[in-house]
Design a protein around this motif. Structure first.
Motif, short mmCIF file in Angstrom:
data_model
loop_
_atom_site.label_atom_id
_atom_site.label_comp_id
_atom_site.label_asym_id
_atom_site.label_seq_id
_atom_site.Cartn_x
_atom_site.Cartn_y
_atom_site.Cartn_z
N LYS A 1 0.83 -1.21 0.00
CA LYS A 1 0.00 0.00 0.00
C LYS A 1 0.86 1.26 0.00
N GLN A 2 1.95 1.23 0.76
CA GLN A 2 2.84 2.38 0.87
C GLN A 2 3.80 2.50 -0.33
N GLY A 3 3.88 1.45 -1.13
CA GLY A 3 4.75 1.47 -2.30
C GLY A 3 6.21 1.21 -2.00
N HIS A 4 6.50 0.60 -0.85
CA HIS A 4 7.89 0.32 -0.47
C HIS A 4 8.32 -1.05 -1.00
N GLY A 5 8.26 -1.21 -2.30
CA GLY A 5 8.47 -2.52 -2.90
C GLY A 5 9.89 -3.03 -2.89
N SER A 6 10.86 -2.21 -2.49
CA SER A 6 12.26 -2.67 -2.54
C SER A 6 12.49 -3.89 -1.67
N VAL A 7 11.77 -4.03 -0.55
CA VAL A 7 12.01 -5.19 0.32
C VAL A 7 11.55 -6.48 -0.34
N LEU A 8 10.67 -6.39 -1.33
CA LEU A 8 10.21 -7.59 -2.04
C LEU A 8 11.30 -8.15 -2.96
N GLU A 9 12.30 -7.34 -3.24
CA GLU A 9 13.36 -7.78 -4.14
C GLU A 9 14.26 -8.85 -3.52
N HIS A 10 14.18 -9.04 -2.21
CA HIS A 10 15.02 -10.04 -1.56
C HIS A 10 14.53 -11.47 -1.83
N ALA A 11 13.26 -11.62 -2.17
CA ALA A 11 12.66 -12.95 -2.33
C ALA A 11 12.63 -13.34 -3.80
N VAL B 1 11.34 -12.06 -22.43
CA VAL B 1 12.70 -11.67 -22.06
C VAL B 1 12.94 -10.16 -22.17
N ARG B 2 11.95 -9.42 -22.60
CA ARG B 2 12.06 -7.96 -22.58
C ARG B 2 12.01 -7.42 -21.15
N HIS B 3 11.49 -8.25 -20.24
CA HIS B 3 11.47 -7.87 -18.83
C HIS B 3 12.84 -8.19 -18.24
N ARG B 4 13.69 -7.19 -18.13
CA ARG B 4 15.08 -7.43 -17.77
C ARG B 4 15.35 -7.22 -16.28
N ALA B 5 14.88 -6.11 -15.73
CA ALA B 5 15.23 -5.77 -14.35
C ALA B 5 14.68 -6.80 -13.38
N GLY B 6 15.59 -7.42 -12.62
CA GLY B 6 15.18 -8.39 -11.60
C GLY B 6 14.97 -9.80 -12.09
N PHE B 7 15.28 -10.07 -13.36
CA PHE B 7 15.05 -11.40 -13.94
C PHE B 7 16.34 -12.02 -14.48
N ARG C 1 9.24 -8.48 -6.58
CA ARG C 1 8.87 -7.18 -7.15
C ARG C 1 8.85 -7.24 -8.66
N ALA C 2 9.85 -7.89 -9.25
CA ALA C 2 9.92 -8.02 -10.70
C ALA C 2 8.76 -8.87 -11.23
N TRP C 3 8.46 -9.97 -10.53
CA TRP C 3 7.33 -10.80 -10.94
C TRP C 3 6.04 -9.99 -10.92
N ALA D 1 -8.15 -12.79 -17.33
CA ALA D 1 -7.16 -11.73 -17.20
C ALA D 1 -7.01 -11.44 -15.71
N ALA D 2 -6.10 -10.54 -15.38
CA ALA D 2 -5.92 -10.19 -13.96
C ALA D 2 -5.71 -8.68 -13.84
N ARG D 3 -6.12 -8.15 -12.70
CA ARG D 3 -5.88 -6.74 -12.40
C ARG D 3 -5.29 -6.64 -11.01
N ILE D 4 -4.66 -5.51 -10.75
CA ILE D 4 -3.89 -5.35 -9.52
C ILE D 4 -4.39 -4.12 -8.76
N THR D 5 -4.28 -4.16 -7.45
CA THR D 5 -4.69 -3.02 -6.63
C THR D 5 -3.59 -2.00 -6.48
N TYR D 6 -2.38 -2.48 -6.14
CA TYR D 6 -1.26 -1.57 -5.88
C TYR D 6 -0.31 -1.60 -7.08
N HIS D 7 -0.32 -0.54 -7.86
CA HIS D 7 0.46 -0.50 -9.07
C HIS D 7 1.92 -0.12 -8.79
N LYS D 8 2.83 -0.78 -9.48
CA LYS D 8 4.25 -0.43 -9.46
C LYS D 8 4.78 -0.24 -8.04
N VAL D 9 4.56 -1.27 -7.22
CA VAL D 9 5.08 -1.24 -5.86
C VAL D 9 6.59 -1.18 -5.88
#
Length: 255
Positions: A71-81, A99-105, A196-198, A247-255
């Protein structure tokens, strides 16, 4: 030669290969509340370390804590998993987009240069499935392409008979012949990404605007990851879109 039913694939598969393993240090323990996976606890631990809030003053369980993080958008901690998935039953057309999705993959994909595609399988585009005339026309075209590939490999092996190294000779033949194989040729790929990348990839590729095959895969991968780490992906909603496909939709965009 007509393709067998086995050679035509209509659905992808997703297999989890690796997931986080969290080891809590004894000198900086967290006051955990509620159930959680290792990946979720790793992200919570990283977040609490930033503020030295290991005593959990708000009394949140892990999934409440991560909901607030999203909710707060502090998605950096998700990058550890990080989660590694094996994707099969998908086309090379799909992986060109993936494979165009590069960051975090990280990606490792089947090589047509080294692997014999004489028994290749082909992924029928979702838009064609269920329309018999279209299915027949598509099947005939990919079957002809496979026949061309097999014939070219044989001819190229003869042409390069002077090459003593048989492994190198086969590589030379396959790398030239693969040019006639269509984008529908099935491939396999190992994909490792942090949570976060996923989330970013799934938000984009599971939407109604996404191409149908990668959208189908994204929805399946989302289901798998929601089982693996519910707190990371709980704000995704899978629904039946106006085109009568999931299809799918998300609540918190670009965490």
């Amino acid at each position: 030669m007509p393709l067998s039913d086995r050679a035509i694939l209509r659905e992808p598969t997703v297999t989890v290969l690796a997931r986080p393993q969290f080891s809590e240090p004894g000198h900086l323990p967290v006051q955990w509340i509620g159930e959680a996976t290792d990946g979720e606890r790793l992200a919570e631990y990283a977040g609490r370390l930033c503020y030295m809030s290991q005593r959990n003053p708000a009394g949140r369980d892990t999934r409440e804590y991560l909901e607030n993080i999203k909710k707060q958008g502090h998605g950096s901690v998700l990058e550890h998993a990080n989660y590694s998935l094996l994707l099969e039953g998908i086309s090379r057309s799909l992986t060109h987009e993936l494979v165009r999705h590069r960051a975090g993959f990280a990606y490792s994909q089947l090589s047509q240069r080294y692997v014999d595609e004489s028994d290749a399988q082909f992924v029928m585009p979702p838009a064609i499935i269920g329309d018999v005339p279209l299915e027949d026309a598509w099947t005939a075209q990919v079957g002809a392409a496979l026949d061309s590939y097999v014939g070219l490999v044989e001819q190229l092996m003869s042409r390069y008979a002077w090459v003593d190294d048989k492994v190198h000779r086969r590589k030379m033949a396959r790398e030239a012949a693969r040019g006639v194989l269509p984008n529908s040729t099935e491939t396999k790929i190992v994909v490792t990404g942090n949570a976060r990348a996923w989330r970013t990839m799934l938000e984009l590729r599971s939407s109604e605007a996404a191409e149908l095959e990668i959208r189908r895969l994204a929805v399946l991968a989302l289901r798998v990851l929601q089982q693996e780490a519910p707190a990371f992906f709980s704000d995704f909603e899978i629904y039946l879109a106006s085109d009568r496909r999931e299809a799918a939709r998300i609540t918190y965009h670009k965490v």
